[in-house]
Design a protein around this motif. Sequence first.
Motif, mmCIF file in Angstrom:
data_model
loop_
_atom_site.group_PDB
_atom_site.id
_atom_site.type_symbol
_atom_site.label_atom_id
_atom_site.label_comp_id
_atom_site.label_asym_id
_atom_site.label_seq_id
_atom_site.Cartn_x
_atom_site.Cartn_y
_atom_site.Cartn_z
ATOM 1 N N ASP A 134 0.861 -1.170 0.000
ATOM 2 C CA ASP A 134 0.000 0.000 0.000
ATOM 3 C C ASP A 134 0.905 1.229 0.000
ATOM 4 O O ASP A 134 1.601 1.487 0.987
ATOM 5 C CB ASP A 134 -0.897 -0.003 1.243
ATOM 6 N N PRO A 135 0.937 2.001 -1.091
ATOM 7 C CA PRO A 135 1.865 3.140 -1.155
ATOM 8 C C PRO A 135 1.559 4.231 -0.141
ATOM 9 O O PRO A 135 2.408 5.081 0.150
ATOM 10 C CB PRO A 135 1.680 3.657 -2.589
ATOM 11 N N TRP A 136 0.340 4.212 0.427
ATOM 12 C CA TRP A 136 -0.056 5.224 1.394
ATOM 13 C C TRP A 136 0.173 4.783 2.843
ATOM 14 O O TRP A 136 -0.041 5.577 3.764
ATOM 15 C CB TRP A 136 -1.529 5.582 1.197
ATOM 16 N N ALA A 137 0.607 3.562 3.040
ATOM 17 C CA ALA A 137 0.801 3.056 4.400
ATOM 18 C C ALA A 137 1.733 3.938 5.235
ATOM 19 O O ALA A 137 1.462 4.175 6.427
ATOM 20 C CB ALA A 137 1.311 1.614 4.352
ATOM 21 N N PRO A 138 2.842 4.466 4.660
ATOM 22 C CA PRO A 138 3.729 5.304 5.476
ATOM 23 C C PRO A 138 3.084 6.592 5.971
ATOM 24 O O PRO A 138 3.585 7.219 6.915
ATOM 25 C CB PRO A 138 4.892 5.615 4.510
ATOM 26 N N VAL A 139 1.977 7.004 5.358
ATOM 27 C CA VAL A 139 1.314 8.238 5.768
ATOM 28 C C VAL A 139 0.557 8.033 7.081
ATOM 29 O O VAL A 139 0.396 8.949 7.885
ATOM 30 C CB VAL A 139 0.358 8.743 4.666
ATOM 31 N N GLY A 140 0.083 6.793 7.303
ATOM 32 C CA GLY A 140 -0.607 6.483 8.551
ATOM 33 C C GLY A 140 -1.950 7.153 8.700
ATOM 34 O O GLY A 140 -2.288 7.675 9.765
ATOM 35 N N LEU A 141 -2.750 7.144 7.642
ATOM 36 C CA LEU A 141 -4.046 7.823 7.669
ATOM 37 C C LEU A 141 -5.121 6.975 8.332
ATOM 38 O O LEU A 141 -5.104 5.749 8.241
ATOM 39 C CB LEU A 141 -4.489 8.160 6.247
ATOM 40 N N ASP A 142 -6.068 7.654 8.968
ATOM 41 C CA ASP A 142 -7.230 7.029 9.573
ATOM 42 C C ASP A 142 -8.459 7.773 9.060
ATOM 43 O O ASP A 142 -8.540 9.010 9.188
ATOM 44 C CB ASP A 142 -7.143 7.134 11.095
ATOM 45 N N ALA A 143 -9.420 7.055 8.499
ATOM 46 C CA ALA A 143 -10.594 7.692 7.900
ATOM 47 C C ALA A 143 -11.357 8.540 8.912
ATOM 48 O O ALA A 143 -11.975 9.552 8.558
ATOM 49 C CB ALA A 143 -11.529 6.633 7.309
ATOM 50 N N ARG A 144 -11.316 8.159 10.184
ATOM 51 C CA ARG A 144 -12.080 8.890 11.196
ATOM 52 C C ARG A 144 -11.476 10.254 11.510
ATOM 53 O O ARG A 144 -12.184 11.167 11.936
ATOM 54 C CB ARG A 144 -12.174 8.058 12.471
ATOM 55 N N SER A 145 -10.168 10.384 11.288
ATOM 56 C CA SER A 145 -9.508 11.646 11.636
ATOM 57 C C SER A 145 -8.832 12.318 10.446
ATOM 58 O O SER A 145 -8.255 13.393 10.594
ATOM 59 C CB SER A 145 -8.459 11.395 12.734
ATOM 60 N N ALA A 146 -8.914 11.704 9.284
ATOM 61 C CA ALA A 146 -8.225 12.250 8.111
ATOM 62 C C ALA A 146 -8.767 13.629 7.758
ATOM 63 O O ALA A 146 -9.978 13.857 7.757
ATOM 64 C CB ALA A 146 -8.387 11.305 6.923
ATOM 65 N N ASP A 147 -7.868 14.534 7.484
ATOM 66 C CA ASP A 147 -8.210 15.893 7.073
ATOM 67 C C ASP A 147 -7.260 16.233 5.933
ATOM 68 O O ASP A 147 -6.107 16.622 6.161
ATOM 69 C CB ASP A 147 -8.030 16.850 8.251
ATOM 70 N N LEU A 148 -7.721 16.056 4.688
ATOM 71 C CA LEU A 148 -6.850 16.100 3.520
ATOM 72 C C LEU A 148 -7.076 17.356 2.694
ATOM 73 O O LEU A 148 -8.220 17.725 2.399
ATOM 74 C CB LEU A 148 -7.094 14.878 2.633
ATOM 75 N N VAL A 149 -5.979 18.003 2.303
ATOM 76 C CA VAL A 149 -6.019 19.131 1.386
ATOM 77 C C VAL A 149 -5.102 18.795 0.210
ATOM 78 O O VAL A 149 -3.886 18.692 0.373
ATOM 79 C CB VAL A 149 -5.560 20.435 2.056
#
Length: 323
Positions: free
Chosen positions: A28-43
Amino acid sequence: MNPDAFAADLAEKPARLAELAAALEHDDPWAPVGLDARSADLVFVGMGSSHYASSVAAARLRARGVRAVAELASSDLLPRTGPGTIVVAVSASGGSRETLDALDRVADSGARVVGVTNVESSALAERADVIVPMLAGPEHGGVACRSFQHTLALFLALEAGLSGTVMPAATVRAAADASADLLDRESAWLPAVTEAALGPDGTHLAAPARRLSSAQQSALMLREGPRLAAIGCETGDWAHVDVYLTKNTDYRLVLFGGSRWIDGVREWTDPRGTTIVSVGEDLPTATVAVRFRGDEDDDVRLLSETLVMELVAARRWQAQAQA
């Protein structure tokens, strides 16, 4: 910029997509970002085709309940960012001055920066906390074509990670097959599409909101390569912004299928005998329709359908260079 090299870049799409699919099967190329859908705030920030892809990605994420917006990096009205915000900066070259400027403007906010780029030694890569490589390979023609496609695929992977769905390796592989199909049969469909789509008053392209990037990118390819007038819009919005030209110009419309608002287009184009190229869908009133392998899958369409007008642009550009 070179038309022959651009055509060669397009010919590499199936192989490069297959490589990306293989990479997605393993990591998963995004795994190092450590995102969580409940707290993700993306710009998302970017320019041109990077912004087209980002806008679709942000809309898809919002539909899943994830906080996400996409802004032109050049905007003076970037959202307020802070600790907890992830700024996804997209630039194929990694050197877009507007995108780098946007990062300067959020540098002291505490936001983390994820750089999505095709050049891992770029200025963007140096400023990012995490890099997600596009893996599109060098684009020797000087046109962001494969990198645009790979950006969309990586955003599908981001969506899968945040929504807990399957990584889109199979979809990317299907897009490779779709691209190969269009390339293999180019001689059968391209002459008729070129004649119908390229008119004396330019080319208009429409796609459903969930794939608006297809209309925008296809129009950009006609402007950037052969320098032809072209503009993209959303299919439902077409009846509010583009319909007016169907009566008094030699109007040419490339219609990417799958919108529930196509009847609104036909209300005006059918009685006026408008020249229409239908992509990915059979339309009774279309002058020509282009179908391709896997076009019943909306995500395959998203990743593949721009190749139709990219090839039209490449061949016209090559012809101009030889004239």
